[in-house]
Design a protein around this motif. Sequence first.
Motif, PDB file in Angstrom:
ATOM      1  N   HIS A 271       0.963  -1.150  -0.074  1.00 55.43           N
ATOM      2  CA  HIS A 271      -0.122   0.005   0.043  1.00 55.43           C
ATOM      3  C   HIS A 271       0.774   1.304  -0.093  1.00 55.43           C
ATOM      4  N   LEU A 272       0.170   2.514  -0.196  1.00 58.43           N
ATOM      5  CA  LEU A 272       1.038   3.602  -0.414  1.00 58.43           C
ATOM      6  C   LEU A 272       1.569   4.017   0.666  1.00 58.43           C
ATOM      7  N   GLU A 273       1.323   3.583   1.803  1.00 57.40           N
ATOM      8  CA  GLU A 273       1.749   3.990   3.259  1.00 57.40           C
ATOM      9  C   GLU A 273       3.113   3.163   3.613  1.00 57.40           C
ATOM     10  N   ALA A 274       3.606   2.374   2.771  1.00 55.92           N
ATOM     11  CA  ALA A 274       4.592   1.303   3.229  1.00 55.92           C
ATOM     12  C   ALA A 274       5.967   2.296   3.374  1.00 55.92           C
ATOM     13  N   LYS A 275       6.614   1.726   4.457  1.00 52.26           N
ATOM     14  CA  LYS A 275       8.093   2.494   4.538  1.00 52.26           C
ATOM     15  C   LYS A 275       8.927   2.224   3.587  1.00 52.26           C
ATOM     16  N   GLU A 409      25.188   2.358  12.400  1.00 57.44           N
ATOM     17  CA  GLU A 409      24.920   3.868  12.551  1.00 57.44           C
ATOM     18  C   GLU A 409      23.895   4.162  11.453  1.00 57.44           C
ATOM     19  N   LEU A 410      23.979   3.450  10.364  1.00 62.01           N
ATOM     20  CA  LEU A 410      23.110   3.721   9.412  1.00 62.01           C
ATOM     21  C   LEU A 410      21.689   3.380   9.523  1.00 62.01           C
ATOM     22  N   VAL A 411      21.549   2.216  10.125  1.00 58.09           N
ATOM     23  CA  VAL A 411      20.131   1.867  10.388  1.00 58.09           C
ATOM     24  C   VAL A 411      19.217   2.543  11.639  1.00 58.09           C
ATOM     25  N   GLU A 412      20.348   3.174  12.579  1.00 61.19           N
ATOM     26  CA  GLU A 412      19.844   3.822  13.595  1.00 61.19           C
ATOM     27  C   GLU A 412      19.324   5.175  13.314  1.00 61.19           C
ATOM     28  N   ASN A 413      19.775   5.792  11.968  1.00 59.66           N
ATOM     29  CA  ASN A 413      19.732   7.142  11.756  1.00 59.66           C
ATOM     30  C   ASN A 413      18.513   7.210  10.423  1.00 59.66           C
ATOM     31  N   VAL A 414      18.170   6.095  10.090  1.00 59.94           N
ATOM     32  CA  VAL A 414      17.408   6.389   8.851  1.00 59.94           C
ATOM     33  C   VAL A 414      15.888   6.318   9.227  1.00 59.94           C
ATOM     34  N   LYS A 415      15.031   6.993   8.528  1.00 61.70           N
ATOM     35  CA  LYS A 415      13.648   7.083   8.357  1.00 61.70           C
ATOM     36  C   LYS A 415      13.209   6.838   7.147  1.00 61.70           C
ATOM     37  N   SER A 416      11.667   6.475   7.057  1.00 59.65           N
ATOM     38  CA  SER A 416      11.011   6.551   5.679  1.00 59.65           C
ATOM     39  C   SER A 416      11.297   7.647   4.798  1.00 59.65           C
ATOM     40  N   VAL A 432      28.593  -4.485   4.874  1.00 61.47           N
ATOM     41  CA  VAL A 432      27.813  -3.686   5.553  1.00 61.47           C
ATOM     42  C   VAL A 432      26.228  -3.697   4.993  1.00 61.47           C
ATOM     43  N   LEU A 433      26.209  -3.863   3.503  1.00 61.65           N
ATOM     44  CA  LEU A 433      24.982  -3.863   2.762  1.00 61.65           C
ATOM     45  C   LEU A 433      24.171  -4.997   3.353  1.00 61.65           C
ATOM     46  N   GLU A 434      24.927  -6.117   3.478  1.00 61.17           N
ATOM     47  CA  GLU A 434      24.085  -7.333   4.076  1.00 61.17           C
ATOM     48  C   GLU A 434      23.404  -7.122   5.522  1.00 61.17           C
ATOM     49  N   MET A 435      24.291  -6.485   6.412  1.00 59.88           N
ATOM     50  CA  MET A 435      23.758  -6.424   7.687  1.00 59.88           C
ATOM     51  C   MET A 435      22.498  -5.229   7.416  1.00 59.88           C
ATOM     52  N   VAL A 436      22.830  -4.227   6.647  1.00 65.32           N
ATOM     53  CA  VAL A 436      21.578  -3.218   6.700  1.00 65.32           C
ATOM     54  C   VAL A 436      20.385  -3.642   6.029  1.00 65.32           C
ATOM     55  N   LEU A 437      20.501  -4.482   4.954  1.00 66.14           N
ATOM     56  CA  LEU A 437      19.480  -5.099   4.460  1.00 66.14           C
ATOM     57  C   LEU A 437      18.510  -6.137   5.260  1.00 66.14           C
ATOM     58  N   ASP A 438      19.437  -6.875   5.952  1.00 67.05           N
ATOM     59  CA  ASP A 438      18.767  -7.679   7.030  1.00 67.05           C
ATOM     60  C   ASP A 438      17.919  -6.864   7.985  1.00 67.05           C
ATOM     61  N   GLU A 439      18.408  -6.004   8.576  1.00 67.44           N
ATOM     62  CA  GLU A 439      17.760  -5.108   9.698  1.00 67.44           C
ATOM     63  C   GLU A 439      16.721  -4.462   9.117  1.00 67.44           C
ATOM     64  N   LEU A 440      16.755  -3.535   7.988  1.00 63.62           N
ATOM     65  CA  LEU A 440      15.920  -3.052   7.401  1.00 63.62           C
ATOM     66  C   LEU A 440      14.534  -3.817   7.162  1.00 63.62           C
ATOM     67  N   SER A 441      14.877  -5.104   6.393  1.00 68.87           N
ATOM     68  CA  SER A 441      13.886  -6.015   6.160  1.00 68.87           C
ATOM     69  C   SER A 441      12.995  -6.360   7.481  1.00 68.87           C
ATOM     70  N   ARG A 442      13.677  -6.667   8.426  1.00 68.72           N
ATOM     71  CA  ARG A 442      12.967  -6.983   9.682  1.00 68.72           C
ATOM     72  C   ARG A 442      12.289  -5.892  10.249  1.00 68.72           C
ATOM     73  N   LYS A 443      12.589  -4.679   9.909  1.00 66.83           N
ATOM     74  CA  LYS A 443      11.802  -3.481  10.368  1.00 66.83           C
ATOM     75  C   LYS A 443      10.744  -3.165   9.518  1.00 66.83           C
ATOM     76  N   TYR A 445      10.906  -2.201   6.120  1.00 65.36           N
ATOM     77  CA  TYR A 445      11.090  -1.193   5.150  1.00 65.36           C
ATOM     78  C   TYR A 445      11.136  -1.760   3.739  1.00 65.36           C
ATOM     79  N   LYS A 446      10.755  -1.174   2.724  1.00 64.66           N
ATOM     80  CA  LYS A 446      10.655  -1.808   1.410  1.00 64.66           C
ATOM     81  C   LYS A 446      11.905  -0.905   0.906  1.00 64.66           C
ATOM     82  N   ILE A 447      12.917  -1.691   0.147  1.00 59.95           N
ATOM     83  CA  ILE A 447      13.939  -1.105  -0.452  1.00 59.95           C
ATOM     84  C   ILE A 447      13.860  -0.766  -2.165  1.00 59.95           C
ATOM     85  N   VAL A 448      13.825   0.645  -2.443  1.00 62.38           N
ATOM     86  CA  VAL A 448      13.621   1.007  -3.799  1.00 62.38           C
ATOM     87  C   VAL A 448      14.384   1.627  -4.268  1.00 62.38           C
TER      88      VAL A 448
END
Length: 453
Positions: A271-275, A409-416, A432-443, A445-448
């Motif tokens: 939906h349109l409100e996806a992070k 640091e990247l994951v803690e400071n990011v917002k939608s 770094v990319l693997e760790m960031v993607l893993d954490e953002l997916s669990r939270k 977030y959609k990666i676009v």
Amino acid sequence: MRRPIIYIGIIGLLLLTACSFIASADESVDSSDSTAQPTYEVTMETEIVEYEEYHITIHYPQTPNNQINQTIIDYVNQKKAAFKKESYQSIQEYGKTKSHELHIDFEIPHQGSSFFSVRFEETMDVGVPNIIHDQTVMNFGKKNGKRLQLDQLFKDNRHYVKHLAKLTKEKLRDDLSEETYQRPEIQEALKAVPTNYENIALTGNGLEIYLNQTVDILPKQVVVSQRLIKDLLKDSYSEALMSEGIKQVSHEQDVDLPQAEKREKSEEEGHLEAKKIALTFDDGPHPKITPKVLKVLQEYEAKATFFMIGKRVQYFSETAKLVADQGHEIGNHTWDHPRLTRLSPEEVENQIDKTQEVIKEVTGVQPKMIRLPFGEVPSQFSRTQLKIIPLDVHGENWQEKEPEQLAQELVENVKSGDTILLHDIQSASVEVLEMVLDELSRKGYKIVKVSEL
């Protein structure tokens, strides 16, 4: 009595033989080998350092010859050390007014069967009134990879500067008006002193003499033909240079260029409100690291945006094409990553236009966005058709941090709606990319891509 005489004779003969061998060895240092050497596949290395105090961007070539590579790396390290020293002294004397910059780019004037030449363009800004522009030309013998010093090349190593000055003046006198030629700054730049004639490349066309860069009205270089320098060079070098011919070997790889294709925008999922978060990669492509980044993105079914340096696209065209073929977005990151605020409007346009052209030629994609080096916008930036993408979330002093620390640091400071900055010329970015993607997916977030934010 005869035995001592025989022994003395033998010893004398051995000494003469040894002297002859040493003389022959010394002479061989100055002579070039006529055996044709294979064409080097030249690759490009890039070092980019961003601190509050200073910025460094250095591009340099690497070849299959370790001796040549080490000489070039030593040169790079010397330039970095000299810059840091000048930067420190400037701050002590004038105080800190802005970030200092060292920018080094290169070109290959010639690669033939016997010689390999490289020219570096150096720009140093340490806050003093004038930006320092300089250049360094290196010639190498391909047989042993040793750098050829100018006094090795000429028969009369005491007066070769006088001869080169004479040939250069004759050439320019034909090309410039008499009024321009007689200007004091021109005469000073052409004076027969070693510093005016220290940047010379051996090429298949003859000698390319690179002139003083501080005089704008002088051409970049003067080419003195083989015919005119035949009697000036030592015979071995003259013969080897003649055998080079006028054929120039390109460092670019042959690639099958794709037809420009319309890449359909991916359908919106959820939906349109996806992070949403956009992952971006600067300073590539890199022939080894970028494919690893692409593999990780594929595993997480994520798309990203790659802001590419035009010169690296030229060198690593197959990697750039791979990024586009896998459906990722490509943006402009200028031709060689200079500090745009020190360039003229025409130079800024050239940096952007050359990059647009090479990306379109190699990938079939015309970039619609740009990320400016160091995030600095020139005062007269007019490329309104290119959207400037800012640096939303990036690790401060990221070169000094462990992958785990940077990812956290990247994951803690990011917002939608943010864009995350990584660099696909740094091997640690894959981890770094693997760790960031893993954490953002669990939270959740959609990666676009940036255009989908």
